[in-house]
Design a protein around this motif. Structure first.
Motif, PDB file in Angstrom:
ATOM      1  N   GLY A 182      42.338  36.920  42.345  1.00 46.38           N
ATOM      2  CA  GLY A 182      42.054  36.130  41.028  1.00 46.38           C
ATOM      3  C   GLY A 182      41.295  34.967  41.294  1.00 46.38           C
ATOM      4  O   GLY A 182      41.010  34.459  40.243  1.00 46.38           O
ATOM      5  N   GLY A 203      38.319  41.808  41.368  1.00 46.95           N
ATOM      6  CA  GLY A 203      39.815  41.391  41.605  1.00 46.95           C
ATOM      7  C   GLY A 203      40.154  42.492  42.486  1.00 46.95           C
ATOM      8  O   GLY A 203      39.882  43.649  42.576  1.00 46.95           O
ATOM      9  N   LEU A 263      46.732  41.644  44.012  1.00 45.56           N
ATOM     10  CA  LEU A 263      47.080  40.973  42.754  1.00 45.56           C
ATOM     11  C   LEU A 263      48.507  41.759  42.342  1.00 45.56           C
ATOM     12  O   LEU A 263      49.287  41.117  41.641  1.00 45.56           O
ATOM     13  CB  LEU A 263      46.096  41.177  41.730  1.00 45.56           C
ATOM     14  CG  LEU A 263      44.922  40.517  41.818  1.00 45.56           C
ATOM     15  CD1 LEU A 263      43.902  40.931  41.131  1.00 45.56           C
ATOM     16  CD2 LEU A 263      45.284  38.809  41.341  1.00 45.56           C
ATOM     17  N   LEU A 269      50.624  39.088  35.121  1.00 43.19           N
ATOM     18  CA  LEU A 269      49.698  39.492  34.718  1.00 43.19           C
ATOM     19  C   LEU A 269      49.545  39.892  33.323  1.00 43.19           C
ATOM     20  O   LEU A 269      48.766  39.504  32.428  1.00 43.19           O
ATOM     21  CB  LEU A 269      48.826  40.452  35.656  1.00 43.19           C
ATOM     22  CG  LEU A 269      48.436  39.798  36.997  1.00 43.19           C
ATOM     23  CD1 LEU A 269      48.012  40.886  37.922  1.00 43.19           C
ATOM     24  CD2 LEU A 269      47.113  38.671  36.987  1.00 43.19           C
ATOM     25  N   LEU A 322      43.908  39.950  33.768  1.00 45.31           N
ATOM     26  CA  LEU A 322      43.201  38.914  34.595  1.00 45.31           C
ATOM     27  C   LEU A 322      42.200  37.877  34.021  1.00 45.31           C
ATOM     28  O   LEU A 322      42.237  36.873  34.417  1.00 45.31           O
ATOM     29  CB  LEU A 322      42.715  39.804  35.673  1.00 45.31           C
ATOM     30  CG  LEU A 322      41.921  39.037  36.994  1.00 45.31           C
ATOM     31  CD1 LEU A 322      43.164  38.029  37.610  1.00 45.31           C
ATOM     32  CD2 LEU A 322      41.681  39.823  37.946  1.00 45.31           C
ATOM     33  N   THR A 333      37.831  45.830  39.405  1.00 46.98           N
ATOM     34  CA  THR A 333      38.812  45.865  40.080  1.00 46.98           C
ATOM     35  C   THR A 333      38.829  47.269  41.254  1.00 46.98           C
ATOM     36  O   THR A 333      38.571  48.319  40.762  1.00 46.98           O
ATOM     37  CB  THR A 333      40.323  46.012  39.573  1.00 46.98           C
ATOM     38  OG1 THR A 333      40.148  46.998  38.644  1.00 46.98           O
ATOM     39  CG2 THR A 333      40.707  44.786  38.891  1.00 46.98           C
ATOM     40  N   ILE A 357      46.130  45.231  35.344  1.00 46.05           N
ATOM     41  CA  ILE A 357      45.288  43.828  35.807  1.00 46.05           C
ATOM     42  C   ILE A 357      44.199  43.709  34.770  1.00 46.05           C
ATOM     43  O   ILE A 357      43.876  42.618  34.333  1.00 46.05           O
ATOM     44  CB  ILE A 357      44.753  44.133  37.221  1.00 46.05           C
ATOM     45  CG1 ILE A 357      45.938  44.310  38.325  1.00 46.05           C
ATOM     46  CG2 ILE A 357      43.869  43.154  37.560  1.00 46.05           C
ATOM     47  CD1 ILE A 357      45.434  44.796  39.706  1.00 46.05           C
TER      48      ILE A 357
END
Length: 379
Positions: free
Chosen positions: A41, A62, A67, A76, A82, A94, A140
């Motif tokens: 992050g 990310g 995470l 989150l 995020l 991601t 996320i």
């Protein structure tokens, strides 16, 4: 809310390089583009403000594996995803965690269901299945989320690469089933990109490209390169994949690489790149500049009071001297890590921006050939 779109704008007459615009609900991305890697992050040693103002990043990454383990999905989700958690309000991609699981070879077990692995933090055991990875990435909150794949080691023999590719395709079907059965979480559209695998074997790569293209996703990724295979083989496979992936969708080459790797791949038709190299190498005193490579630890920079790089548009690179940055690195001052990381990232973003200008001007091929030589020069 609308799905990601890609507008192809200009194709270079002498290569397959192209420019375009990717549009997401968090803004536009001008391609070709480099995406700084924000593993947990954050892009190491760099603030979000610096990413905006100095680096001029348009999208960051990310990491799903990291995470998920920390801070964890509960935090989150409570933050609103995020973007809200880290204060980055442009697009985020991601990854699926597949590459991290690949790199945990000693502590992971792969079967049809998914991958069981041990946390590097506390040794706890976890299962990543295609369904779970889709749910994790939904939480996320990436604008672009990646399919869960198995990344075979570079140079894998044919049988292993074929089995791995077929497993990746079966997992991809499950990713799409789960993705289509679930909702976007935070009021904007999320987009699923499949990943081409097949090792260094041309027929497998072609088959994988055709399978991935049949999914008609909003974009496609080329995975499993820069994992130990020879550089010429990487270029060969990358070019082959670009020839067999749809023209009207963005192509993302995962985890590659050096500035000259990126220029060569742009010439093959790749649109999107990411790599930890600019920040990792920066923290280890290697600077990429518009004139070549600098090892800032070297004594030759001790009394060099010229700025780090006056050839790129970055306030930090144009402000601090090589001598001062060397002093910070030798003194193990955190500011040195920040300056080196910001500079390298700004250089990468400058480079893809220059490539875009050269494609638009019809001069990409000659410019690329000159730059590939210059950027590898040790200063």
């Amino acid at each position: 809310m609308s799905a990601l779109t890609f507008q192809l704008e200009k194709t270079d007459p002498l290569t397959k390089a192209r420019t375009g615009t990717i549009t997401t609900d968090h803004g536009e991305i001008k391609t070709p583009i480099f995406m700084p890697v924000g593993t947990v992050g954050s892009v190491k040693a760099v603030t979000q403000q610096q990413l905006h103002e100095e680096v001029k990043a348009q999208i960051i990454l990310g990491n799903t594996y990291h995470l998920y383990l920390r801070p964890g999905l509960e935090i989150l989700e409570a933050a609103g995803g995020l973007h809200q958690f880290n204060g980055w309000h442009k697009p985020i991609l991601t990854d699926s965690g597949g590459y991290q699981v690949f790199s945990l070879a000693g502590t992971r077990k792969i079967n049809e269901e998914g991958v069981t692995f041990q946390s590097h933090i506390d040794g706890s055991r976890h299962l990543f299945s295609p369904e779970k990875v889709m749910d994790i990435q939904r939480t996320i909150g990436g604008d672009i989320i990646m399919a869960f794949d198995e990344c075979p080691p570079g140079g894998s023999e044919y049988k292993y690469a074929k089995n791995s590719m077929e497993l990746t395709h079966r997992w991809l079907d499950r990713c799409f089933t789960q993705f289509n059965a679930t909702q976007d979480k935070y009021g904007y559209t999320q987009n699923l990109f499949p990943i081409v695998q097949g090792g260094v074997h041309h027929d497998l790569r072609k088959a994988s490209c055709e399978y991935i293209a049949s999914k008609n996703a909003t974009g496609n990724a080329i995975g499993g390169l820069s994992v130990g295979e020879p550089i010429d083989t990487m270029y060969e496979i990358c070019a082959l994949c670009c020839d067999h992936l749809p023209q009207d969708k963005p192509r993302y080459l995962m985890g590659v690489g050096t500035p000259w790797n990126i220029l060569e791949a742009i010439g093959m038709g790749v649109d999107m790149f990411d790599c930890v190299m600019p920040t990792r190498n920066g923290r280890n005193a290697m600077l990429f500049t518009s004139k070549g490579i600098i090892n800032i630890d070297n004594k030759k920079w001790e009394k060099d009071f010229s700025v780090i790089d006056d050839g790129i548009d970055c306030p930090m690179s144009n402000y601090y001297s090589k001598a001062y940055l060397r002093h910070l690195m030798k003194s193990k001052e955190y500011l040195g890590l920040t300056i080196a990381s910001v500079h390298n990232l700004a250089f990468y973003l400058w480079l893809v921006g220059e490539a875009r200008k050269q494609i638009e001007g019809g001069n990409f091929k000659s410019w690329k050939e000159e730059m590939v030589m210059r950027l590898q020069t040790r200063l």
